[in-house]
Structures are given as structure tokens and as C-alpha cells.
Design an enzyme around this catalytic site. Structure first.
Site, PDB file in Angstrom:
ATOM      1  N   SER A 399       0.818  -1.211   0.000  1.00  0.00           N
ATOM      2  CA  SER A 399       0.000   0.000   0.000  1.00  0.00           C
ATOM      3  C   SER A 399       0.850   1.258   0.000  1.00  0.00           C
ATOM      4  O   SER A 399       0.339   2.340  -0.293  1.00  0.00           O
ATOM      5  CB  SER A 399      -0.928   0.022   1.217  1.00  0.00           C
ATOM      6  OG  SER A 399      -0.165   0.044   2.409  1.00  0.00           O
ATOM      7  N   HIS A 420      -2.532  -2.963  -5.679  1.00  0.00           N
ATOM      8  CA  HIS A 420      -2.947  -2.632  -4.318  1.00  0.00           C
ATOM      9  C   HIS A 420      -4.451  -2.852  -4.172  1.00  0.00           C
ATOM     10  O   HIS A 420      -5.259  -2.008  -4.564  1.00  0.00           O
ATOM     11  CB  HIS A 420      -2.577  -1.184  -3.985  1.00  0.00           C
ATOM     12  CG  HIS A 420      -3.028  -0.756  -2.623  1.00  0.00           C
ATOM     13  ND1 HIS A 420      -3.394   0.534  -2.322  1.00  0.00           N
ATOM     14  CD2 HIS A 420      -3.178  -1.467  -1.471  1.00  0.00           C
ATOM     15  CE1 HIS A 420      -3.759   0.608  -1.058  1.00  0.00           C
ATOM     16  NE2 HIS A 420      -3.636  -0.589  -0.523  1.00  0.00           N
ATOM     17  N   GLU A 432      -5.495  -0.328  -7.146  1.00  0.00           N
ATOM     18  CA  GLU A 432      -4.523   0.606  -7.709  1.00  0.00           C
ATOM     19  C   GLU A 432      -3.447  -0.222  -8.417  1.00  0.00           C
ATOM     20  O   GLU A 432      -2.742  -1.003  -7.768  1.00  0.00           O
ATOM     21  CB  GLU A 432      -3.904   1.470  -6.607  1.00  0.00           C
ATOM     22  CG  GLU A 432      -4.881   2.473  -6.013  1.00  0.00           C
ATOM     23  CD  GLU A 432      -4.278   3.295  -4.888  1.00  0.00           C
ATOM     24  OE1 GLU A 432      -4.484   4.516  -4.870  1.00  0.00           O
ATOM     25  OE2 GLU A 432      -3.602   2.711  -4.013  1.00  0.00           O
ATOM     26  N   ASN A 470      -3.979   6.692  -0.356  1.00  0.00           N
ATOM     27  CA  ASN A 470      -3.329   7.020   0.907  1.00  0.00           C
ATOM     28  C   ASN A 470      -2.691   8.405   0.877  1.00  0.00           C
ATOM     29  O   ASN A 470      -2.660   9.111   1.890  1.00  0.00           O
ATOM     30  CB  ASN A 470      -2.291   5.964   1.261  1.00  0.00           C
ATOM     31  CG  ASN A 470      -2.926   4.678   1.736  1.00  0.00           C
ATOM     32  OD1 ASN A 470      -4.125   4.618   1.975  1.00  0.00           O
ATOM     33  ND2 ASN A 470      -2.131   3.626   1.863  1.00  0.00           N
TER      34      ASN A 470
END
Length: 563
Positions: A399, A420, A432, A470
Site C-alpha cells: 500500500s 494494491h 490501484e 493514501n
């Protein structure tokens, strides 16, 4: 029952005023829009549907309610309200949309304080976003009721009385600015950034969609005001917004912003790129390395899609336990009526559990889903590089770690890509897909084709700490903690309530932090800070202290909020 106003006026036809006018018109309300700028009137007419548009305030003489939505400047708003007070019947409710000015001061300046009430919107024209009614001690009950009815007619959720509207806006603005800068840097497309945040976080709209709805110029102005007040670097408007303003790309109200819009305000889909599609190698057998929650979720998604799957654990016991956990999850789906018993059996029959990674030699693609530790991941990739046949695609679920560093350990970086998945992987639709400079076209095509087969939505991005979700999410969460730390009166519950009711986010920041885990959140922020070094990635002291105390959120029963 909501009272249907006969005539509603809207003064000021910028982003907010136009969105109010269009929503009321779509709901069958007779609405009259007024703007003092003839160019605005001419530009708005094609977008106004059946609403009347005028440059004369006198057309509002019979309105039941008038919404003032002019620029956020006290004298300008006060002058409009004074003129409306002299023009409209004594029973007409005068609604000001000010986001930061004093509603009582505007009410007094109007000369009709009993009829003035505030309605504050954090995001115009965004799904699930709400509005707050802000009466004063002078506001007549009839005016409050008229404002509440107006919010309902707009299709908005009415925020609880007393909701702090400023904190929701102040958390939203730097998030929007960061997304704009991320796009201008060429890291990801508008569509991928917005899709990632909608699917990865369950948001009602992506940040660039929201920015177009609010108005590029409005976001720039409000960020500049915030920066003047706070001096915080992450409140400084990004240069991307200045360039867009200079070229007249102001968002939905101008027909062009991050997206292009037609006369009805609907987004125009971009033309498909004129390039040959990548040829994707067939993926019929997938390996999963790992036995934790993410590995089990990915394995379950694979077998439900009819993909033969081999899961490898550190020990036979761990691997067998992971397969049994997938079986139990499938059984729960059967008991809830979501899956037929024969489909559950067929899915589990496609999965085998092993301890020796050598069994992965004939896989078409292998997904590494071990602990988020670069040394451990590199060890796995070194092994995969040796045991997998040439051409096998090797994917990491990291991540926030470097995909290229994992690729280098494999000795075959052209075969390596990031995938991800989001937790729970068998449910969440987003993946992702992270391409390094060395990733080959066939590896990239295979990863995206597998996402499609699993019913997932792939978004593309580069190999950089935090990727899209993130990188955008955790500064926002960190800012929420900082807002409470720096305030003498702001309550965690108030912040969550404001974000949920005004922005339409499914969870407020503190509930989300507790759900993710405070230790996980701290680790991600530390990685982001290590990479980018900016102040907004510096973990807030309260987060560090709670983690040190062992208060990690939902999994321990205590965090920012006791579960």
C-alpha cells in the site's frame, strides 16, 4: 410534509447560486435567477432549464424565499439583503449562503433581521452532500421553517442544528488542493484520481469532481484566505488552480474545469484514446503468497471468479487454516443467501493450499500479500524470481512501499507490477495498478485484465509512496486531528457529524481512523513523511500518544472514540 414554495429567487449565479437554481428547477419549483453582471446572465441562460434569468432584482418582488449567493464579502451581501428587504413582502424569507461571515451581522444590516436565516453548503451539486440551517436569535420561526423546506426541496440532507460548518470546509479545501496538484504533476488522470477516492473511500464524488462543483476560483480564494489566517503551507493554493483561473477553466459554471460540461451541466465524456490495446497474456492460474486477511480475501475473489488459485503459506498449518477461513467465509455467504451452495463448493474446489513456493512454477500471475515490511517482501520476490517460469507476472499488494524495490529483488523487474487491493479484498472494487519504469506492457495488461475478470475497477498510477488513495486520504485525517488539538472547544463527534452531514462522507475522520487502526494510520503517515517531508504528513501528537498507550481503535475497543 415539505411546503412547496411558489416562487424562489436566487441572487448571484456563480457555482453555488447556479447549482441551487438548477436543483430547484429540476424539482418543479418556479425559480428566478438574478445576477448584476450581464455577461453572467447571458452565460447562465443556456444552463438554466425552465428557470427565469434576469439582471434585475425587481423581478423578485413576489418571491416566497430569496437565496442570496453573491461573493463572500460583507458589504456586497449586506447591500443585496438591504435591497431585498425593501423590495420583497414582509413574509419573504431571506436566505444568506455565507460560509464564514456573521449571519447576525448580515441580518441586522438587512433591516429585516427576523426574516434573515443562513443556509451553509460545504459542496454544491455533490451527491449526498448536506446543508446546515443557521438561524440567529432574531430569526422568526417561519423563516427557519422556510429555510428547512428549501433544503429539502434541494434534495439535501439537513445537518443537525448547531453543526460546525467551518470545520468541514476547512478539512475539504486542502484535500481538494492536494488532488489538483497531484493531477497537474501528471501522476494520474482526473478519472483515475476521482475513481480511486470514490471506490477506495466510499466518497460521494471524487475530489476533482467536487472542485469543479465548488468552482476553481472559489477554492483558490478560500484556500488563500485560510493560508493568510493560519500560515500553514498546506493551505497555500496550488499553482495548478491559478493556471486554470487564468485560462478561464473555472469548473462546471464555465463549462470547463478538470472536466468539460455541456449546456445542461452534464459532463462530456472524453474521446477514447487512439491507440492499439495492450495484448494481455491469459491468466488461468494465480498464486497468492501469504495467509493473512488480505491474502485470504484476494484468494476468495479469485476462486469466486473461477480462477484456479494456489495459496502458499510459511507453514502447512497456516496455509490450511487460510483455506479453511476462505471456506468459512463462503459458507457465511451461503447462509445469508448471497451465494448458492454449489457455487461455494465449486469455488473452494479451485483453491489449494501449500507450504512450498516451488508449486507456483506454472502460475500465470503470482500476488504477494505478506506483511508490509520491505525486507520481508524483497525476500519473497527473490524467491519468486527463482521458482516462477519466465513471463509469470509478479504482483505486490503493498500500500505504500516501493514496487521497484520489490522488482529489483526478483531479478526480473519487467515482470513486476503493483496491485494494491483494498480491504476486504473480496468486497472492495478498487485496485490501484502501479506500474514502474521497468514494468512490461504484457505484465501491465495481464494485471488489468485480471482486475476486470474479478469485477474490480483498476486505476493506474506511478510507483510512489501512498499511490493515490493514501496520499490524499491520510493528510486529511491528520488535519482533522490537528484541528481538534488546536481548538479549545471543538469536539471529535462534532467534526465527524459535520463531515458526514455536510460533505456526505460515509464516515467522519475519527470514526474512519478508529476503523483503519491508529497504528496502521501512524505507520502510513510516517512513511509519507519520510518520503515527502512536508508538515501535513507529520503525525499529530495525539495519534502518537494513543498508539503508545495501546489505544489502536476498533480492534482494541478504544481509540479516538470508545467502541
Amino acid at each position: 410534509m415539505v411546503e412547496q414554495h411558489r416562487v424562489v429567487g436566487v441572487v448571484g449565479l456563480g457555482s453555488l447560486g447556479l447549482s441551487v437554481l438548477r436543483a430547484l428547477d429540476a424539482g418543479g419549483v418556479r425559480v428566478i435567477g438574478v445576477d448584476s453582471d450581464p455577461e453572467v446572465v447571458a452565460a447562465v441562460r443556456p444552463w438554466a432549464g425552465s428557470a427565469e434569468v434576469s439582471g434585475e432584482l425587481e423581478t423578485l418582488g413576489e418571491a416566497d424565499v430569496v437565496v442570496e449567493a453573491v461573493s463572500e464579502e460583507f458589504e456586497g451581501k449586506a447591500e443585496v439583503l438591504r435591497r431585498l428587504g425593501a423590495l420583497c413582502p414582509r413574509v419573504t424569507a431571506l436566505v444568506t449562503t455565507t460560509g464564514a461571515l456573521s449571519v447576525p451581522a448580515l441580518a441586522v444590516a438587512s433591516g429585516r433581521p427576523a426574516q434573515v436565516v443562513g443556509v451553509r453548503f460545504a459542496v454544491p451539486a455533490s451527491p449526498r452532500a448536506g446543508a446546515a440551517v443557521v438561524p440567529t436569535t432574531m430569526t422568526a420561526p417561519e423563516a427557519v421553517s422556510a429555510a428547512e423546506d428549501l433544503v429539502s426541496q434541494l434534495g439535501r440532507t439537513l445537518a443537525p442544528r448547531g453543526t460546525d460548518t467551518a470545520v468541514a470546509r476547512e478539512l475539504l479545501l486542502p484535500y481538494l488542493g492536494r488532488a489538483a496538484a497531484l493531477h497537474e504533476a501528471g501522476y494520474a488522470s482526473c478519472e483515475d484520481i476521482d475513481t480511486a477516492m470514490r471506490l477506495g473511500c466510499g466518497l460521494p464524488a471524487g475530489p476533482l469532481e467536487m472542485l469543479d462543483a465548488v468552482g476553481v476560483d472559489t477554492v483558490h480564494r478560500e484556500l488563500a484566505d485560510l493560508h493568510r489566517r493560519t500560515g500553514l503551507p498546506y493551505h497555500r493554493p496550488p499553482a495548478a488552480l491559478e493556471r486554470m483561473i487564468g485560462s478561464g477553466r473555472l469548473g462546471r459554471k464555465s463549462g470547463q474545469g478538470f472536466y468539460t460540461y455541456d449546456a445542461a451541466g452534464l459532463r462530456i465524456a472524453p474521446a477514447a484514446p487512439d491507440r492499439a490495446p495492450e495484448s494481455a497474456p491469459a491468466v488461468e492460474h494465480v498464486g497468492v503468497v501469504g495467509t493473512g486477511t488480505m491474502a485470504r480475501g484476494i484468494a476468495q475473489a479469485l476462486v469466486l471468479a473461477g480462477v484456479r488459485t494456489t495459496l502458499v503459506g510459511r507453514t502447512t498449518e497456516r496455509a490450511d487454516a487460510a483455506r479453511a477461513a476462505v471456506g468459512s467465509s463462503l459458507d457465511r455467504s451461503v447462509s445469508r443467501g448471497r451465494l448458492a451452495p454449489e457455487a461455494a463448493r465449486a469455488a473452494l474446489d479451485l483453491m489449494r493450499a501449500e507450504q512450498d513456493a516451488a508449486v507456483l512454477f506454472d502460475c500465470d500471475l503470482v500476488v504477494e500479500a505478506v506483511v508490509e515490511d520491505l525486507l520481508v517482501k524483497r525476500t519473497v520476490f527473490e524467491q519468486l524470481g527463482k521458482v516462477c517460469r519466465p513471463g509469470t507476472v509478479l504482483a505486490t499488494t503493498t500500500s505504500s512501499l516501493s514496487v521497484a524495490a520489490c522488482a529489483a529483488a526478483s531479478g526480473r523487474p519487467d515482470d513486476v507490477i503493483g496491485m494494491h487491493f483494498f480491504n476486504p479484498a473480496q468486497v472492495m472494487r478498487l485496485v490501484e495498478v502501479v506500474r514502474t519504469e521497468a514494468t512490461s506492457d504484457p505484465a501491465h495488461a495481464a494485471a488489468r485484465a485480471l482486475c476486470e475478470r474479478l469485477g474490480k475497477t483498476a486505476v493506474g498510477c506511478g510507483d510512489r509512496t501512498g499511490f493515490i488513495v493514501n496520499y490524499l486520504l491520510f493528510p486529511y485525517l491528520n488535519h482533522a486531528i490537528g484541528a481538534v488539538e488546536s481548538s479549545g472547544s471543538l469536539d471529535l463527534g462534532e467534526v465527524d457529524s459535520a463531515v458526514e452531514s455536510l460533505l456526505g462522507f460515509p464516515l467522519g475522520p475519527f470514526t474512519l481512523l478508529d476503523t483503519v487502526g491508529l497504528d496502521v494510520s501512524l505507520a502510513i503517515l510516517e512513511r509519507l513523511h519520510e518520503t515527502f517531508g512536508t508538515e501535513d504528513f507529520t503525525p499529530a501528537p495525539s495519534l502518537r500518544h494513543l498508539v503508545a498507550l495501546g489505544h489502536l481503535g476498533r480492534k482494541t475497543g478504544t481509540g479516538f472514540r470508545t467502541v
